[in-house]
Design an enzyme around this catalytic site. Structure first.
Site, mmCIF file in Angstrom:
data_model
loop_
_atom_site.group_PDB
_atom_site.id
_atom_site.type_symbol
_atom_site.label_atom_id
_atom_site.label_comp_id
_atom_site.label_asym_id
_atom_site.label_seq_id
_atom_site.Cartn_x
_atom_site.Cartn_y
_atom_site.Cartn_z
ATOM 1 N N GLY A 246 -66.431 -6.869 13.740
ATOM 2 C CA GLY A 246 -65.746 -5.886 12.906
ATOM 3 C C GLY A 246 -66.388 -5.690 11.541
ATOM 4 O O GLY A 246 -65.817 -5.053 10.665
ATOM 5 N N LYS B 258 -57.793 -5.028 21.069
ATOM 6 C CA LYS B 258 -57.091 -5.823 20.043
ATOM 7 C C LYS B 258 -55.660 -5.313 19.824
ATOM 8 O O LYS B 258 -55.026 -4.839 20.752
ATOM 9 C CB LYS B 258 -57.915 -5.848 18.746
#
Ligand code: PGA
Length: 251
Positions: free
Chosen positions: A173, A11
């Site tokens: 997440g 990411k």
């Protein structure tokens, strides 16, 4: 049989220094030979990672690509052809963070998928439902629609050179992981949808699970019949943890 794949999605993380440490960490791992391993650094660090991991059986991918395959006047974007030139073998398309936060439509995801393949990159098509959609009983419909957009536009044969990643948005997440049975149900539906168009392509395509995969839950998830590995976010930023997840996908 399908060769499992474990892919680390880094990411928007990393500095040159932390990426150098992560490269060293990955280099220290005993990686299983029967698992395909890939990492997806930010495009700013692709060249550093390609160089740092050279000689290792670890592929490098981009996290996104432009809808246009070739370079050109499109400020801020990165073309699939540029990723390929930089040493990438794969590219993520349709990650939920882009679909939801950047309003990426199915139509755009389709164009990115096609752009990637036209340059010889393997697209990793990310699909998945939000918590509200799951609670409304719409999971299979939502995932089916995201998948159908690509099948309709690119043809089922395109999945002979692609990977699918099922990532429930509520598990990304969040520390919440889909149970192996919850994930298997969706993976089986994805494979069945592909099989309805081409049974052979469906048998061969890798379908990865993503959403809070860690070393402690990986083996159980990867043990399900239609789960062919994982797309790992947070845990892939720790090389030892990532190595353990890769080993969990091995035989
Ligand atoms: P996570 O992210 O492992 O941190 O949940 C997965 C992903 O978004 O690819």
């Amino acid at each position: 049989m399908r060769r499992p794949m474990v892919a680390g999605n880094w990411k928007m993380h990393g500095t040159r220094a932390s990426v150098a440490e992560l490269i060293e960490g990955v280099r220290r791992q005993a990686l299983p030979v029967d698992v395909e391993v890939a990492v997806f650094p930010s495009c700013l660090h692709v060249a550093q990672v390609v160089e740092g991991l050279s000689g290792l059986p670890v592929m490098v991918g981009g996290q996104d690509c432009a809808v246009e395959a070739s370079q050109g006047a499109l400020t801020g974007e990165v073309a699939a052809s540029q990723l390929r030139d930089a040493g990438c073998a794969l590219v993520l398309v349709g990650h939920s963070e882009r679909r939801l936060l950047l309003a990426e439509s199915d139509e755009w995801v389709v164009r990115k998928f096609a752009a990637a393949q036209s340059c010889g990159l393997v697209p990793v098509l990310c699909v998945g439902e939000t918590l509200a959609q799951r609670e409304a009983g719409e999971t299979l419909e939502v995932v089916g629609r995201q998948l159908a957009a690509v099948i309709d536009a690119c043809g089922v044969a395109a999945f002979g050179r692609a990977v699918v990643a099922y990532e429930p948005v509520w598990a990304i997440g969040s520390g919440l992981t889909a149970s192996p049975d919850q994930a298997q149900e969706v993976h089986a539906a994805i494979r069945a949808q592909l099989a309805a168009a081409d049974a052979e392509v469906a048998q061969g395509v890798r379908i990865l699970y993503g959403g809070s995969v860690k070393a402690v839950n990986a083996a159980e998830l990867f043990g399900m019949p239609d789960i062919d590995g994982g797309l790992v976010g947070g845990a892939s930023l720790n090389a030892d943890e990532f190595g353990a997840i890769c080993r969990a996908a091995g035989s």
